[in-house]
Design an enzyme around this catalytic site. Structure first.
Site, short mmCIF file in Angstrom:
data_model
loop_
_atom_site.label_atom_id
_atom_site.label_comp_id
_atom_site.label_asym_id
_atom_site.label_seq_id
_atom_site.Cartn_x
_atom_site.Cartn_y
_atom_site.Cartn_z
N ARG A 223 0.88 -1.19 0.00
CA ARG A 223 0.00 0.00 0.00
C ARG A 223 0.90 1.22 0.00
O ARG A 223 1.72 1.39 0.90
CB ARG A 223 -0.89 -0.01 1.24
CG ARG A 223 -1.77 1.24 1.42
CD ARG A 223 -2.81 1.34 0.30
NE ARG A 223 -3.84 2.32 0.60
CZ ARG A 223 -3.73 3.63 0.41
NH1 ARG A 223 -2.59 4.15 -0.05
NH2 ARG A 223 -4.75 4.43 0.67
N GLU A 231 -10.95 4.89 -5.93
CA GLU A 231 -11.25 3.46 -6.02
C GLU A 231 -11.61 3.09 -7.46
O GLU A 231 -12.01 3.94 -8.26
CB GLU A 231 -12.40 3.10 -5.08
CG GLU A 231 -12.12 3.37 -3.61
CD GLU A 231 -11.07 2.45 -3.04
OE1 GLU A 231 -10.91 1.32 -3.56
OE2 GLU A 231 -10.38 2.84 -2.08
N ARG A 265 -1.22 -5.51 4.44
CA ARG A 265 -0.36 -4.97 3.39
C ARG A 265 0.81 -4.21 3.99
O ARG A 265 0.65 -3.54 5.02
CB ARG A 265 -1.15 -4.04 2.47
CG ARG A 265 -2.33 -4.69 1.77
CD ARG A 265 -3.17 -3.69 1.00
NE ARG A 265 -3.75 -2.66 1.86
CZ ARG A 265 -4.64 -1.77 1.47
NH1 ARG A 265 -5.05 -1.77 0.20
NH2 ARG A 265 -5.13 -0.88 2.30
#
Length: 332
Positions: A223, A231, A265
């Site tokens: 990330r 998104e 992540r």
């Protein structure tokens, strides 16, 4: 003909068999841009003729146009390496024709679908000499699979088990499965080899073929720290994903890891060929500065620059913030 133009013409600009697939310069729509310009420079060196349709985009005579192409061709040949991206090609054209009328230069760029000079962004090309405060560890990735770029701020990478940060933690059963798989492939027992590879994959690793050499690698989901891209389902989500892909696709990355988020992540800074990836994303208007999770003033500065230029998502007067969109579209 220079090698760079010959390569681009041969690889990207071969005529296709259906008219529907052709762009405005006789090449596929996907190659209109850098390769289309290379195609026309290639033709110009042979025929001394400029493209027929260019006159609809510029005001100057065909004689003047020929002079432009002569200058661009010479500069292209001397460039080391030659332009490979739309931004690089646009900079070369803009620099060579800087004494010409602005309308003509922008018309030429528009003819090839290249970015206009005022939309170009300058990105710092240097990695940090020392590790920033808060870094837990760093690693170098294998080339990024284009399919592994999920959106504008998340990618999946693989790191060779020869990397120091990974080498000491490879499970014994994974190493054993990798050895057994290699032996099975030597014996052409591919079903057994595939079964062993699936076992490796289920453990978070994979055997990748890198330059005809098989490399055992560990999977990491990354990330990008300090930015929040639209998104996938949001307006400009696809553009953000494609923008990140253009920067990192098929390239090795340097990753500086600060920690892990709630989804497992690694949260980190990414560098690609010395370019700070978050800087590029912000300056191109492909992401927001994620102030709630990263207070670095320089990130806010880069976002502000993109806002002022109204490029990328900032072409919209009031783009929806990704965190607001997620709040309003929570999965049940």
């Amino acid at each position: 003909m220079g090698n760079a133009l010959t390569f681009l013409y041969g690889k990207c600009c071969k005529p296709t068999t259906t008219d529907d697939s052709l762009g405005p310069h006789g090449v596929s729509a996907a190659t209109v841009g850098v390769s289309a310009l290379a195609h026309d420079l290639f033709n110009f060196e042979i025929t001394s003729q400029v493209p027929e349709g260019l006159g609809r985009y510029v005001q100057s005579s065909r004689k003047a146009q020929a002079n432009w192409y002569r200058k661009i061709l010479e500069a292209w040949k001397q460039a080391k390496p030659p332009p490979q991206t739309a931004e690089e090609a646009s900079r070369l054209v803009t620099d060579i024709l800087k004494r010409n009328q602005k309308a003509d230069v922008e018309g030429l760029l528009s003819f090839y679908g290249l970015p206009l000079s005022h939309t170009l962004v300058e990105v710092t090309v240097e990695a940090p000499v020392s590790l920033p405060e808060g870094i837990l560890f760093e690693f170098q990735t294998l080339p990024v699979d284009p399919k592994a770029v999920a959106d504008g701020d998340t990618i999946t990478v693989y790191v060779s088990t020869s990397e120091p940060v990974v080498s000491s933690s490879v499970p014994r059963e994974v190493n054993l499965a990798a050895v057994q798989r290699a032996k099975a492939r030597e014996k052409r027992n591919y079903p057994k080899a595939d079964e062993l590879h699936q076992k490796i994959i289920d453990s978070g690793y994979r055997v990748l073929n890198i330059e005809n050499e098989e490399v055992l690698a560990r999977k990491f989901r990354i990330r990008l720290r300090g930015i929040d891209a639209p998104e996938s389902q949001m307006p400009f989500g696809k553009e953000a994903q494609e923008g990140l892909l253009k920067i990192v696709g098929r390239k090795s990355l340097k990753v500086l890891v600060y920690g892990e988020d709630q989804y497992g992540r690694c949260v980190g800074d990414l560098y690609c060929n010395g370019i700070f990836v978050q800087e590029a994303m912000l300056k191109k208007g492909l992401a927001w500065h994620y102030l709630a999770y990263d207070k670095r003033p320089v990130l806010a500065k880069w976002e502000k620059e993109a806002r002022q230029k109204r490029i990328g998502l900032w072409a919209s007067s009031n783009p929806e913030k990704p965190w607001d969109w997620r709040k309003n579209n929570r999965r049940e």
